[in-house]
Enzyme design. Sequence first.
Site, PDB file in Angstrom:
ATOM      1  N   CYS A  27       0.859  -1.213   0.063  1.00 36.10           N
ATOM      2  CA  CYS A  27      -0.038  -0.013   0.045  1.00 36.10           C
ATOM      3  C   CYS A  27       0.751   1.117  -0.014  1.00 36.10           C
ATOM      4  CB  CYS A  27      -1.020   0.096   1.066  1.00 36.10           C
ATOM      5  SG  CYS A  27      -0.257  -0.104   2.880  1.00 36.10           S
ATOM      6  N   THR A  28       0.428   2.471   0.416  1.00 33.27           N
ATOM      7  CA  THR A  28       1.198   3.453   0.310  1.00 33.27           C
ATOM      8  C   THR A  28       2.283   3.829   1.227  1.00 33.27           C
ATOM      9  OG1 THR A  28      -0.907   4.894  -0.677  1.00 33.27           O
ATOM     10  CG2 THR A  28       0.769   6.140   0.219  1.00 33.27           C
TER      11      THR A  28
END
Length: 322
Positions: free
Chosen positions: A179-180
């Site tokens: 994810c980020t």
Amino acid sequence: MGKYNTLLYYCYSPIEDAAQFAVDHLNFCKSLDLVGRIIVADEGLNGTVSGSPESCKAYMEAVHADPRFAKTEFKIDEVEELSFIKMHCRYKPEIVHSGLRNPKDIDPNRQTGVHLEPQDFMQMKDQDDVVVLDVRSNYEHSVGRFKNAVTLDMENFREFPEKIKELEQYKGKKILTYCTGGIKCEKASALLLKEGFEDVYQLHGGIIKYGKEAGGKDFDGQCYVFDSRVTVDVNSVNPSVVSTCRNCGTTTSKMINCANPDCNEHFTQCDACGEKLEGCCSPVCMTHPRKREYDGTGYYVKVPQPVNADKISKRKHKQFVK
């Protein structure tokens, strides 16, 4: 060298009386002249703050000085402009909404996937027995994702528990989640393990750290971030653009919010269509009576909307935020 710093971080660590902590922490951030957005929950912290290098350094030192958050890892970007307008620090039930009826069914402090450093992730991701899984929402992976990654049709991470059944075909393989910044993977990998997946991993520090330490190799497009920058470059090795304008199909990496506050949809739009549609996703949204002024960025801060005086006492003053 940027004039300011922007810090991205999270920490799963129990906070007693988290609601009061949020109030006190907001005042502390304001005393340092920081701007940003921080979520505080009983389970920990999730934040992005921006300020002068000196203020950001003081903030990181203060966070690390608290034994509860000593393990916090900050991703630091040098930026020319502050990434937020104001400072918000709010209490919520979770720092990432898991979508579970009982969020305490999982605890990232007890069980999550194996953390892979960026170089290890890069070496593993192309192996035959590996599935690279993007656990972000549609608007995030539409503008950038790893080559050959499995993406899920989700408007929000809270939908992830319902999507796990779609991943049954990958049981028996190594699942590399990303994810980020890593925060969603903590819960996603924990949920996968709970549902019987055995070999589960996560990219430690997320896409942002991967860009800084592994050059972002094989990450196509840009990485969506939750501040005024909207997206950032991460791949300095073999960059590419994978997103297209929603309106005309032209290749573009620019992502905006619809200027219609009731719509506010995240979508990619080229500059030409942005000018033609005034930052709206469609001609219909252009007719909205409270359409926001498009300044070319498509990023809007929370502002009060006008309300008739005789109605103020009858209903809450609505606000719209990116």
